[in-house]
Design an enzyme around this catalytic site. Structure first.
Site, PDB file in Angstrom:
ATOM      1  N   HIS A  92      -3.782   4.834 -12.689  1.00 34.56           N
ATOM      2  CA  HIS A  92      -3.213   5.861 -13.558  1.00 34.56           C
ATOM      3  C   HIS A  92      -4.246   6.754 -14.219  1.00 34.56           C
ATOM      4  O   HIS A  92      -3.979   7.916 -14.495  1.00 34.56           O
ATOM      5  CB  HIS A  92      -2.184   5.250 -14.497  1.00 34.56           C
ATOM      6  CG  HIS A  92      -1.002   4.830 -13.692  1.00 34.56           C
ATOM      7  ND1 HIS A  92      -0.857   3.544 -13.233  1.00 34.56           N
ATOM      8  CD2 HIS A  92      -0.032   5.565 -13.112  1.00 34.56           C
ATOM      9  CE1 HIS A  92       0.204   3.510 -12.437  1.00 34.56           C
ATOM     10  NE2 HIS A  92       0.735   4.721 -12.348  1.00 34.56           N
ATOM     11  N   GLU A 126       8.998   2.498  -0.946  1.00 35.33           N
ATOM     12  CA  GLU A 126       7.634   2.044  -1.230  1.00 35.33           C
ATOM     13  C   GLU A 126       7.462   0.557  -0.963  1.00 35.33           C
ATOM     14  O   GLU A 126       6.389   0.000  -1.142  1.00 35.33           O
ATOM     15  CB  GLU A 126       7.227   2.384  -2.667  1.00 35.33           C
ATOM     16  CG  GLU A 126       8.199   1.961  -3.737  1.00 35.33           C
ATOM     17  CD  GLU A 126       7.796   2.448  -5.139  1.00 35.33           C
ATOM     18  OE1 GLU A 126       6.641   2.798  -5.353  1.00 35.33           O
ATOM     19  OE2 GLU A 126       8.678   2.460  -6.014  1.00 35.33           O
ATOM     20  N   ASP A 169       2.243   2.473  -3.233  1.00 36.16           N
ATOM     21  CA  ASP A 169       2.686   1.084  -3.135  1.00 36.16           C
ATOM     22  C   ASP A 169       2.941   0.671  -1.693  1.00 36.16           C
ATOM     23  O   ASP A 169       2.654  -0.455  -1.320  1.00 36.16           O
ATOM     24  CB  ASP A 169       3.962   0.874  -3.960  1.00 36.16           C
ATOM     25  CG  ASP A 169       3.632   0.702  -5.434  1.00 36.16           C
ATOM     26  OD1 ASP A 169       2.708  -0.071  -5.738  1.00 36.16           O
ATOM     27  OD2 ASP A 169       4.282   1.350  -6.272  1.00 36.16           O
ATOM     28  N   CYS A 226       5.903  11.184  -2.333  1.00 36.65           N
ATOM     29  CA  CYS A 226       5.296  11.441  -3.641  1.00 36.65           C
ATOM     30  C   CYS A 226       4.093  10.557  -3.896  1.00 36.65           C
ATOM     31  O   CYS A 226       3.518  10.567  -4.971  1.00 36.65           O
ATOM     32  CB  CYS A 226       6.327  11.307  -4.755  1.00 36.65           C
ATOM     33  SG  CYS A 226       7.100   9.685  -4.779  1.00 36.65           S
TER      34      CYS A 226
HETATM   35  C1  PEP Z   1       3.923   5.279  -5.128  1.00 38.39           C
HETATM   36  O1  PEP Z   1       3.987   4.046  -5.202  1.00 38.39           O
HETATM   37  O2  PEP Z   1       3.517   5.884  -4.124  1.00 38.39           O
HETATM   38  C2  PEP Z   1       4.307   6.116  -6.278  1.00 38.39           C
HETATM   39  C3  PEP Z   1       4.369   7.421  -6.149  1.00 38.39           C
HETATM   40  O3  PEP Z   1       4.578   5.488  -7.457  1.00 38.39           O
HETATM   41  P1  PEP Z   1       3.505   4.935  -8.499  1.00 38.39           P
HETATM   42  O4  PEP Z   1       2.158   5.447  -8.085  1.00 38.39           O
HETATM   43  O5  PEP Z   1       3.933   5.420  -9.833  1.00 38.39           O
HETATM   44  O6  PEP Z   1       3.651   3.454  -8.313  1.00 38.39           O
HETATM   45 MG    MG Z   2       5.090   3.101  -6.753  1.00 42.98          MG
END
Ligand code: PEP
Ligand code: MG
Length: 567
Positions: free
Chosen positions: A186, A428, A452, A499
């Site tokens: 993050h 995911e 993920d 995404c």
């Molecule tokens: C992902 O897992 O690709 C995703 C976009 O969600 P996050 O990164 O918030 O787990």
């Molecule tokens: Mg994710």
């Protein structure tokens, strides 16, 4: 040194080390109690001087509103109950001042946190902030306020918390370097949304550097030079100029359609974490929001956000995007994202545990409050609701059932919501990819979460630097699952987006295009470079190119083949 590239751009400047680990306060029996009290008074004095300075600076630079926060902090340091309570505890229990103060401050925090009143709950946060400052002064740890930095610096730390990144003075921060994290951690995602160059996963950079050292680094390659020579600095300065020139040139692509030479149009959307990120979306000409990570509304606070608070945040985003599509993901907490006020048992494998939709289907009140806020906000724009971490059809059907229930409740209360909301899921988890033919019959869209999906498919923890070389988007298993999801989605006539961070990766975009991906959602900073690339490609050629890639059996070869083809 070489770390993981987290956010593009060139960083050049002096280092400021941020020590933000949890304070470890130990209880000690003390003989000379007078000395403890003296230390207490000294630390209060020191904290007051610091806070007054910050308040004056805030007044000058940020206005009266922000300065008032520090007035409130100063008042905490004069609170007789807090101060006398600490002195009494030192005397009664014959303990060290750090321990006595922490205990008393925690009692106050709990009392305020339990109050039913928003204003009082905010006071709890003030007390926490001030007691942290005081404790650091007692322990001799430097207190740095990132919102009011004196000089331009490159921040070096183990990791940065979302509140640190959210409140920092962007004008003064020239870059981040951190010990831990990968491209999808993050901190990395935050750095990209703030458009600050960053390299993460540098293992022990906090030990190798000290305040005032000079560093030069490249956020795109992950290369970091410590105390570089003059000619190295000069070459990094050139790189910086070049990077900024290219960024300027990309602005010419604002307002253009994201379309290949032979007319295949795709949507380039942005990923956001808070309504503050809207500025970046607009600046980078996002065609929508492909992922709004709502968990940030739940983080860095002391209690769950109310329906009203959430409603306001969602409404702001929907209105700002006018009629453009906005995919809002329901709460995805767990894994590497914890909430201090929702205490759950420690898990052996948090990423495989009580996370995202699993938690929401268990704590239905939390889920329903969010869905109510989303539905009420839906009349202000083009909302699409997305459920995270779906791993079976049952979970999807149950989530949809709850959504319908919330809709009927709103209707019964006479509250409005849009009747055009699309409902989709993140793909995911490998099980979801494998049954995507079945899932596609029940949703309006898929969005592939590769951050993920890669970790679950290849059993490689996305946060672990030691095995980062195994976290590979070019792994043929990952590419096959992506192809399968896109094909299954299209067979049922639904659109398929992505995404995860792969969607903004220039090396991978040609393959995703060739596989027929409809929507690419990425950090806003990657949108214009992606548009430039897509406008230079032919869809028909990318299909053929992708067929070749899909026939290859080795991730390293695939990556090398792509690099060679697009030199
Ligand atoms: C992902 O897992 O690709 C995703 C976009 O969600 P996050 O990164 O918030 O787990
Ligand atoms: Mg994710």
């Amino acid at each position: 040194m070489k770390g993981t590239s987290a956010s593009p751009g060139i960083g050049l400047g002096r280092v400021l080390i941020i020590q933000n680990e949890e304070l470890n306060i130990i209880k000690k029996q003390i003989e000379s109690l007078e000395k403890e009290k003296e230390r207490f008074l000294e630390a209060i004095q020191k904290s007051k001087i610091e806070l007054s300075k910050i308040r004056d600076k805030a007044m000058k630079e940020l206005g009266e509103d922000k300065a008032a926060i520090f007035d409130a902090h100063l008042l905490v340091l004069e609170d007789p109950e807090l101060l006398d309570g600490t002195i009494k505890k030192i005397d009664a229990d014959k303990v060290n001042v750090e321990y006595a103060f922490k205990e008393i401050a925690n009692q106050f925090v709990s009392i305020f946190e339990a109050m039913d009143n928003e204003y009082m709950r905010e006071r709890a946060a003030d007390i926490k902030d001030v007691s942290n400052r005081l404790l650091r002064n007692l322990l001799g740890i430097k207190v740095i306020d990132l919102s009011l930095l004196e000089e331009e610096s490159i921040l070096v730390s183990n990791d940065l918390t979302p509140s640190e990144t959210a409140t920092m003075d962007k004008e003064k921060v020239l870059g981040f370097l951190t010990n831990i994290g990968g491209r999808t951690s993050h901190t990395a995602i935050m750095a990209r949304s703030l458009e600050i160059p960053a390299v993460v996963g540098l293992k022990n950079i906090t030990e190798l550097l000290k305040d005032g050292d000079y560093v030069a680094f490249n956020g795109e390659t992950g290369e970091v030079l410590i105390n570089p020579r003059d000619e190295e600095i000069a070459s990094y300065k050139k790189l910086k100029e070049q990077y900024e020139k290219e960024k300027k040139e990309l602005e010419a692509l604002r307002g253009e359609i994201s379309e290949t030479i032979d007319g295949r149009k795709v949507e380039l959307a942005g990923n956001i974490g808070t309504p503050h990120d809207i500025e970046g979306l607009i600046k980078n000409d996002a065609e929508g929001v492909g992922l709004y990570r709502t968990e940030f509304i739940y983080m860095d606070r002391d209690s769950l956000p109310s329906e009203e608070e959430q409603f306001k945040a969602y409404k702001t985003v929907l209105e700002s995007l006018e009629k453009k599509p906005v995919v809002i993901r329901t709460l995805d907490i767990g894994g590497d994202k914890e909430l201090s006020y929702l205490k759950f048992d420690k898990e052996m494998n948090p990423f495989l545990g009580y996370r995202a939709i699993r938690l929401c289907l268990d704590k239905k009140e939390i889920f329903k409050t969010q869905l109510r806020a989303l539905l009420r906000a839906s009349v202000y724009g083009n909302l699409k609701i997305m459920f995270p971490m779906i791993s079976s059809l049952e979970e999807l059907l149950e989530s949809k059932k709850i959504l319908e229930e919330v809709k009927s409740n709103l209707q019964a209360e006479g509250l409005e919501y849009s009747n055009k909301i699309e409902v989709g899921i993140m793909i995911e988890v490998p099980s979801a990819a494998i049954i995507s033919d079945m899932l596609a019959k029940h949703v309006d869209f898929f969005s592939i979460g590769t951050n993920d999906l890669i970790q679950y498919t290849t059993a490689v923890d996305r946060m672990n630097e030691k095995i980062h070389h195994l976290y590979n988007p070019f792994n043929p298993a990952v590419l096959r699952l992506i192809k399968m999801v896109i094909d299954n989605g299209h067979k049922e006539g639904i659109w398929v987006g992505m995404c995860g961070e792969m969607a903004g990766d220039k090396k991978i975009i040609p393959i995703l295009l060739g596989l027929g991906l409809d929507e690419f959602s990425m950090s806003p900073i990657s949108i214009l470079p992606a548009r430039k690339l897509i406008k230079s490609l032919k869809f028909e050629e990318m299909k053929e190119f992708t067929d070749k890639v899909m026939a290859m059996d080795n991730a390293t070869e695939i990556e090398a083949f792509i690099e060679k083809s697009f030199e």
